[in-house]
Design a protein around this motif. Structure first.
Motif, PDB file in Angstrom:
ATOM      1  N   ASP A   2       0.810  -1.215   0.000  1.00  0.00           N
ATOM      2  CA  ASP A   2       0.000   0.000   0.000  1.00  0.00           C
ATOM      3  C   ASP A   2       0.843   1.265   0.000  1.00  0.00           C
ATOM      4  OD1 ASP A   2       0.996  -0.162   2.538  1.00  0.00           O
ATOM      5  OD2 ASP A   2      -0.905   0.148   3.568  1.00  0.00           O
ATOM      6  N   GLN A   3       2.184   1.128  -0.035  1.00  0.00           N
ATOM      7  CA  GLN A   3       3.051   2.313  -0.114  1.00  0.00           C
ATOM      8  C   GLN A   3       3.889   2.322  -1.383  1.00  0.00           C
ATOM      9  OE1 GLN A   3       5.655   3.052   3.236  1.00  0.00           O
ATOM     10  NE2 GLN A   3       6.077   5.121   2.561  1.00  0.00           N
ATOM     11  N   VAL A   4       4.286   1.167  -1.877  1.00  0.00           N
ATOM     12  CA  VAL A   4       5.085   1.078  -3.102  1.00  0.00           C
ATOM     13  C   VAL A   4       4.362   0.177  -4.102  1.00  0.00           C
ATOM     14  CG1 VAL A   4       7.296   0.473  -4.118  1.00  0.00           C
ATOM     15  CG2 VAL A   4       7.212   1.368  -1.780  1.00  0.00           C
ATOM     16  N   GLU A   5       4.056   0.716  -5.269  1.00  0.00           N
ATOM     17  CA  GLU A   5       3.358  -0.025  -6.312  1.00  0.00           C
ATOM     18  C   GLU A   5       4.242  -0.126  -7.543  1.00  0.00           C
ATOM     19  OE1 GLU A   5      -0.916   0.047  -8.747  1.00  0.00           O
ATOM     20  OE2 GLU A   5      -0.364   1.669  -7.377  1.00  0.00           O
ATOM     21  N   TRP A   6       4.306  -1.338  -8.111  1.00  0.00           N
ATOM     22  CA  TRP A   6       5.126  -1.592  -9.304  1.00  0.00           C
ATOM     23  C   TRP A   6       4.208  -1.796 -10.500  1.00  0.00           C
ATOM     24  CZ3 TRP A   6      10.263  -1.031  -8.536  1.00  0.00           C
ATOM     25  CH2 TRP A   6      10.705  -1.048  -7.202  1.00  0.00           C
ATOM     26  N   ILE A   7       4.376  -0.975 -11.514  1.00  0.00           N
ATOM     27  CA  ILE A   7       3.470  -0.973 -12.654  1.00  0.00           C
ATOM     28  C   ILE A   7       4.251  -1.233 -13.935  1.00  0.00           C
ATOM     29  CG2 ILE A   7       1.857   0.427 -14.005  1.00  0.00           C
ATOM     30  CD1 ILE A   7       1.342   2.025 -11.393  1.00  0.00           C
ATOM     31  N   HIS A   8       3.793  -2.212 -14.706  1.00  0.00           N
ATOM     32  CA  HIS A   8       4.393  -2.463 -16.019  1.00  0.00           C
ATOM     33  C   HIS A   8       3.598  -1.704 -17.071  1.00  0.00           C
ATOM     34  CE1 HIS A   8       5.029  -5.156 -19.707  1.00  0.00           C
ATOM     35  NE2 HIS A   8       6.161  -4.502 -19.503  1.00  0.00           N
ATOM     36  N   PHE A   9       4.296  -0.943 -17.894  1.00  0.00           N
ATOM     37  CA  PHE A   9       3.650  -0.100 -18.911  1.00  0.00           C
ATOM     38  C   PHE A   9       4.371  -0.335 -20.226  1.00  0.00           C
ATOM     39  CE2 PHE A   9       2.431   4.291 -20.513  1.00  0.00           C
ATOM     40  CZ  PHE A   9       1.066   4.043 -20.515  1.00  0.00           C
ATOM     41  N   ASN A  10       3.694  -0.977 -21.164  1.00  0.00           N
ATOM     42  CA  ASN A  10       4.346  -1.285 -22.439  1.00  0.00           C
ATOM     43  C   ASN A  10       3.497  -0.804 -23.609  1.00  0.00           C
ATOM     44  OD1 ASN A  10       2.269  -3.111 -22.498  1.00  0.00           O
ATOM     45  ND2 ASN A  10       3.538  -4.907 -22.930  1.00  0.00           N
ATOM     46  N   HIS A  11       3.896  -1.219 -24.804  1.00  0.00           N
ATOM     47  CA  HIS A  11       3.241  -0.744 -26.029  1.00  0.00           C
ATOM     48  C   HIS A  11       1.748  -1.067 -26.045  1.00  0.00           C
ATOM     49  CE1 HIS A  11       4.875  -4.780 -26.502  1.00  0.00           C
ATOM     50  NE2 HIS A  11       3.884  -5.040 -27.317  1.00  0.00           N
ATOM     51  N   ASP A  12       1.372  -2.238 -25.515  1.00  0.00           N
ATOM     52  CA  ASP A  12      -0.044  -2.610 -25.519  1.00  0.00           C
ATOM     53  C   ASP A  12      -0.860  -1.690 -24.614  1.00  0.00           C
ATOM     54  OD1 ASP A  12       0.233  -4.769 -27.288  1.00  0.00           O
ATOM     55  OD2 ASP A  12       0.827  -6.122 -25.676  1.00  0.00           O
ATOM     56  N   ARG A  13      -0.336  -1.382 -23.425  1.00  0.00           N
ATOM     57  CA  ARG A  13      -1.070  -0.529 -22.507  1.00  0.00           C
ATOM     58  C   ARG A  13      -1.085   0.920 -23.000  1.00  0.00           C
ATOM     59  NH1 ARG A  13      -0.111  -1.886 -16.270  1.00  0.00           N
ATOM     60  NH2 ARG A  13      -2.238  -1.079 -16.201  1.00  0.00           N
ATOM     61  N   ILE A  14      -0.001   1.338 -23.660  1.00  0.00           N
ATOM     62  CA  ILE A  14       0.030   2.692 -24.223  1.00  0.00           C
ATOM     63  C   ILE A  14      -1.057   2.855 -25.272  1.00  0.00           C
ATOM     64  CG2 ILE A  14       1.362   4.267 -25.676  1.00  0.00           C
ATOM     65  CD1 ILE A  14       3.884   3.224 -24.282  1.00  0.00           C
ATOM     66  N   VAL A  15      -1.145   1.895 -26.182  1.00  0.00           N
ATOM     67  CA  VAL A  15      -2.148   1.971 -27.251  1.00  0.00           C
ATOM     68  C   VAL A  15      -3.550   1.875 -26.664  1.00  0.00           C
ATOM     69  CG1 VAL A  15      -3.044   0.815 -29.313  1.00  0.00           C
ATOM     70  CG2 VAL A  15      -0.583   1.090 -29.016  1.00  0.00           C
ATOM     71  N   ALA A  16      -3.720   1.065 -25.600  1.00  0.00           N
ATOM     72  CA  ALA A  16      -5.033   0.956 -24.963  1.00  0.00           C
ATOM     73  C   ALA A  16      -5.477   2.303 -24.405  1.00  0.00           C
ATOM     74  CB  ALA A  16      -4.983  -0.084 -23.841  1.00  0.00           C
ATOM     75  N   VAL A  17      -4.560   3.043 -23.800  1.00  0.00           N
ATOM     76  CA  VAL A  17      -4.897   4.363 -23.273  1.00  0.00           C
ATOM     77  C   VAL A  17      -5.207   5.323 -24.419  1.00  0.00           C
ATOM     78  CG1 VAL A  17      -4.034   6.350 -21.989  1.00  0.00           C
ATOM     79  CG2 VAL A  17      -3.551   4.053 -21.171  1.00  0.00           C
ATOM     80  N   MET A  18      -4.421   5.239 -25.488  1.00  0.00           N
ATOM     81  CA  MET A  18      -4.646   6.117 -26.634  1.00  0.00           C
ATOM     82  C   MET A  18      -6.017   5.878 -27.270  1.00  0.00           C
ATOM     83  SD  MET A  18      -0.846   5.815 -28.342  1.00  0.00           S
ATOM     84  CE  MET A  18      -1.302   6.622 -29.871  1.00  0.00           C
ATOM     85  N   GLN A  19      -6.516   4.644 -27.183  1.00  0.00           N
ATOM     86  CA  GLN A  19      -7.788   4.291 -27.805  1.00  0.00           C
ATOM     87  C   GLN A  19      -8.948   4.337 -26.814  1.00  0.00           C
ATOM     88  OE1 GLN A  19      -6.866   0.393 -29.337  1.00  0.00           O
ATOM     89  NE2 GLN A  19      -6.072   1.190 -31.265  1.00  0.00           N
ATOM     90  N   ARG A  20      -8.764   4.994 -25.692  1.00  0.00           N
ATOM     91  CA  ARG A  20      -9.739   4.913 -24.615  1.00  0.00           C
ATOM     92  C   ARG A  20     -11.091   5.526 -24.945  1.00  0.00           C
ATOM     93  NH1 ARG A  20      -6.034   8.909 -23.247  1.00  0.00           N
ATOM     94  NH2 ARG A  20      -6.898  10.965 -22.778  1.00  0.00           N
ATOM     95  N   LYS A  21     -11.186   6.293 -26.018  1.00  0.00           N
ATOM     96  CA  LYS A  21     -12.456   6.936 -26.336  1.00  0.00           C
ATOM     97  C   LYS A  21     -13.442   6.000 -27.020  1.00  0.00           C
ATOM     98  CE  LYS A  21     -10.643  11.625 -26.626  1.00  0.00           C
ATOM     99  NZ  LYS A  21     -11.334  12.049 -25.398  1.00  0.00           N
ATOM    100  N   LYS A  22     -13.027   4.765 -27.278  1.00  0.00           N
ATOM    101  CA  LYS A  22     -13.916   3.786 -27.885  1.00  0.00           C
ATOM    102  C   LYS A  22     -15.109   3.536 -26.972  1.00  0.00           C
ATOM    103  CE  LYS A  22     -13.976  -1.007 -29.463  1.00  0.00           C
ATOM    104  NZ  LYS A  22     -13.188  -2.266 -29.580  1.00  0.00           N
ATOM    105  N   ALA A  23     -16.316   3.472 -27.556  1.00  0.00           N
ATOM    106  CA  ALA A  23     -17.522   3.267 -26.761  1.00  0.00           C
ATOM    107  C   ALA A  23     -17.544   1.860 -26.178  1.00  0.00           C
ATOM    108  CB  ALA A  23     -18.752   3.497 -27.627  1.00  0.00           C
ATOM    109  N   VAL A  24     -18.120   1.729 -24.982  1.00  0.00           N
ATOM    110  CA  VAL A  24     -18.251   0.438 -24.316  1.00  0.00           C
ATOM    111  C   VAL A  24     -19.732   0.047 -24.299  1.00  0.00           C
ATOM    112  CG1 VAL A  24     -18.010  -0.825 -22.155  1.00  0.00           C
ATOM    113  CG2 VAL A  24     -16.211   0.752 -22.890  1.00  0.00           C
ATOM    114  N   ASP A  25     -20.052  -1.070 -24.933  1.00  0.00           N
ATOM    115  CA  ASP A  25     -21.398  -1.643 -24.910  1.00  0.00           C
ATOM    116  C   ASP A  25     -21.307  -2.980 -24.193  1.00  0.00           C
ATOM    117  OD1 ASP A  25     -22.088   0.508 -26.510  1.00  0.00           O
ATOM    118  OD2 ASP A  25     -22.010  -0.655 -28.373  1.00  0.00           O
ATOM    119  N   ASP A  26     -22.103  -3.166 -23.133  1.00  0.00           N
ATOM    120  CA  ASP A  26     -22.029  -4.418 -22.380  1.00  0.00           C
ATOM    121  C   ASP A  26     -23.272  -4.537 -21.514  1.00  0.00           C
ATOM    122  OD1 ASP A  26     -21.126  -6.793 -21.250  1.00  0.00           O
ATOM    123  OD2 ASP A  26     -19.091  -6.042 -20.956  1.00  0.00           O
ATOM    124  N   SER A  27     -23.318  -5.607 -20.738  1.00  0.00           N
ATOM    125  CA  SER A  27     -24.448  -5.803 -19.836  1.00  0.00           C
ATOM    126  C   SER A  27     -23.940  -6.231 -18.462  1.00  0.00           C
ATOM    127  CB  SER A  27     -25.404  -6.858 -20.393  1.00  0.00           C
ATOM    128  OG  SER A  27     -24.762  -8.118 -20.473  1.00  0.00           O
TER     129      SER A  27
END
Length: 565
Positions: free
Chosen positions: A173-198
């Motif tokens: 709860d004090q130190v967090e390790w986060i992996h950030f690569n090309h897939d996560r970068i592109v996912a953030v860049m595409q975040r405006k895509k609409a979400v349809d679900d139930s």
């Protein structure tokens, strides 16, 4: 070749083309690509402009394995530090190589060293003042929450590297390790895509129509929310993207986590949590049944409760046994709004996020103060950016964030608040900063502050004073003071008519103003500490607390024109 890795590589080439002769000047191609990758990661992960990301770069010799560093504001005894380390494979874009094990090991050692004020470490001039600022906060009793983002264009670190993290002894709860690569970068860049679900509700729900809008209030099993978030993640948080990586996690998440862990309390989670607020284009359910609807939702977005969703998802994924959470529910509000309801969405988001000023700049962007500044700046030949997401940068572009920081430091005479209470600029300090603010006043403040910041980055003297990394807001305040005295104007007398003349005087006299400000600030520091040695940690604390302001106000060469206004 991995498609996402290729997309990132193309963007890196664009960054090199734009900054290769300035920020990245003097580097060979390999170094430029590595630095550009770190810039891209910081800009994307922190949701900041590339110019702001450039300010965070620390890489070079003696950088302790840290390529970028962001210090969050101190809040209620805590503050968040985000560290970046980048590893970019230039020739191999298959996206399969693991983050280097030795890089993880070095990162673990870095955290153990940098956040202990008693440990000495040799650091370069880019990172040293910032580390001492962190240590100064720690010495004053603030607790650091550390986010170390390890970035690469490949896979996550291996099992042995994970062992280094697990054996470090750091609390999760004090130190967090986060992996950030090309897939996560592109996912953030595409975040405006609409979400349809139930997703499924439990028990009775209230569904009503309000002025051509539909509202549903009900309760959902936390397992449904966890699965929904697992499927879509950050795409659900378009308006809260800065929470996506957990970069602003705090005691709120800890409290949510604590309730879910406690077997006796988790059944009352519905009562302890503020719930989740969603908007959508349309929702449907079987109105012929009395309760426990299965909702089908189009264009779903979470505008409040992102931390709740993320913590629920992480907790249930770690536990694995969903049967423990069958009777655990969370409040859900769902608003069906039309496409032309953007202003209304902003108002809802403002109301439901008023305790979290991270997004307040966008939420304030449509009010009268901001619109008037936009019109006034346009008359003066400048473009005013009211929202964070609006693109376009240059000497003729002014952002609302830059105006808030500059005006608070220079015209409101609160340089320490300008730097160390940024998240309140569009929250509790908003009226104080922007009420009755003329575009000419705002622009003049920005021009002054830009000049001072440029001097900080490129000092005119061979041996700049030790306090220079912490003093920009104070120096800008003094320069604004000198300018008002020389022009014999009060602040409310600055208009678009006399702005060109004032700007011309500043341009001609700015070197002299800066020297006078440096001399006055040096005397203030000497008065406080005498001739004894002063550490960077002490200087950081001095400027953060505003210790010098009383002395400065008593030793200015003439009364400030607005001292009595």
């Amino acid at each position: 070749m991995n498609v996402n890795a290729s997309i990132v590589d193309q963007r890196i080439s664009g960054i090199i083309e734009e900054y290769g002769e300035s920020i990245l000047a003097g580097m060979d191609l390999n170094a430029k690509k590595s630095a550009a990758f770190v810039l891209f990661c910081m800009s994307t992960a922190l949701d900041i402009t590339m110019e702001e990301a450039c300010e965070l770069l620390t890489e070079g010799g003696n950088d302790a394995g840290v390529d970028g560093l962001h210090i969050g504001e101190a809040d209620d005894g805590e503050f968040t530090v985000t560290l970046f380390q980048g590893k970019y494979k230039i020739k191999n874009l298959d996206g399969e190589a693991n983050f280097p094990e030795n890089g993880v090991q070095k990162a673990v050692n870095t955290v153990a060293t940098l956040f202990d004020p008693l440990k000495e470490v040799e650091l370069n001039e880019k990172i040293k003042p910032r580390i001492e600022e962190i240590r100064s906060l720690i010495r004053d009793g603030y607790i650091p929450n550390v986010r170390f983002i390890l970035c690469n264009n490949g896979a996550k670190w291996n099992a042995q590297a994970q062992n280094w993290i697990d054996q470090s002894g750091f609390r999760d709860d004090q130190v967090e390790w986060i992996h950030f690569n090309h897939d996560r970068i592109v996912a953030v860049m595409q975040r405006k895509k609409a979400v349809d679900d139930s997703f499924r509700l439990t028990g009775k729900a209230l569904v009503e129509d309000f002025d051509y809008r539909r509202v549903l209030v009900g309760k959902a099993p936390v397992a449904e929310i966890a699965e929904l978030f697992t499927r879509h993640g950050d795409l659900l948080l378009e308006r809260n993207i800065r929470r996506y990586l957990g970069l602003h996690a705090s005691r709120v998440n800890s409290a949510i986590h604590g309730t879910l862990v406690d077997k006796e309390k988790r059944g009352n989670f519905y009562f302890f949590n503020n719930g989740i607020t969603m908007i959508c284009k349309k929702f449907r359910h079987n109105a012929l049944q009395g309760e426990s609807y299965q909702l089908k939702v189009e264009g779903m977005q979470i505008i409040n409760g992102g931390q709740t969703c993320k913590t629920i998802q992480q907790m249930l994924a770690k536990n694995g046994d969903l049967s423990d959470y069958e009777d655990v529910h969370v409040l859900v509000r769902l608003y069906e709004l039309a496409d032309n309801d953007k202003d209304f969405v902003r108002d809802i988001t403002y109301a439901t996020n008023s305790q979290n000023p991270v997004d307040m700049r966008d939420l304030r962007s449509n009010d009268e103060y901001q619109r008037q500044l936009e019109l006034g700046m346009d008359e003066l030949g400048y473009t005013y950016k009211r929202q964070r997401e609006e693109g376009g940068y240059g000497s003729k572009v002014v952002t609302s964030a830059a105006v808030a920081e500059s005006v608070l430091a220079i015209w409101r005479l609160d340089p320490h608040m300008a730097k160390f209470r940024r998240k309140e600029h569009f929250g509790s300090l908003y009226e104080y900063i922007f009420k009755d603010l003329h575009a000419a006043e705002a622009l003049l403040a920005v021009v002054i502050f830009r000049y001072v910041e440029n001097q900080r980055k490129n000092p005119r003297t061979d041996i700049p004073p030790d306090f220079l990394p912490y003093a920009s807001h104070y120096l800008a305040m003094l320069i604004g003071f000198f300018l008002l005295i020389e022009t014999h104007l009060k602040l409310d007398e600055i208009t678009h008519i006399n702005y060109p003349g004032m700007a011309d005087i500043f341009e001609k006299q700015k070197g002299q103003y800066y020297s006078r400000a440096l001399q006055l600030l040096s005397k203030a520091v000497q008065n406080l500490y005498g001739n004894r040695p002063v550490s960077l940690q002490q200087l950081a604390a001095t400027f953060r607390r505003g210790d010098l302001l009383d002395w400065i106000s008593k030793h200015l060469p003439s009364k400030h024109p607005d001292a009595d206004s």
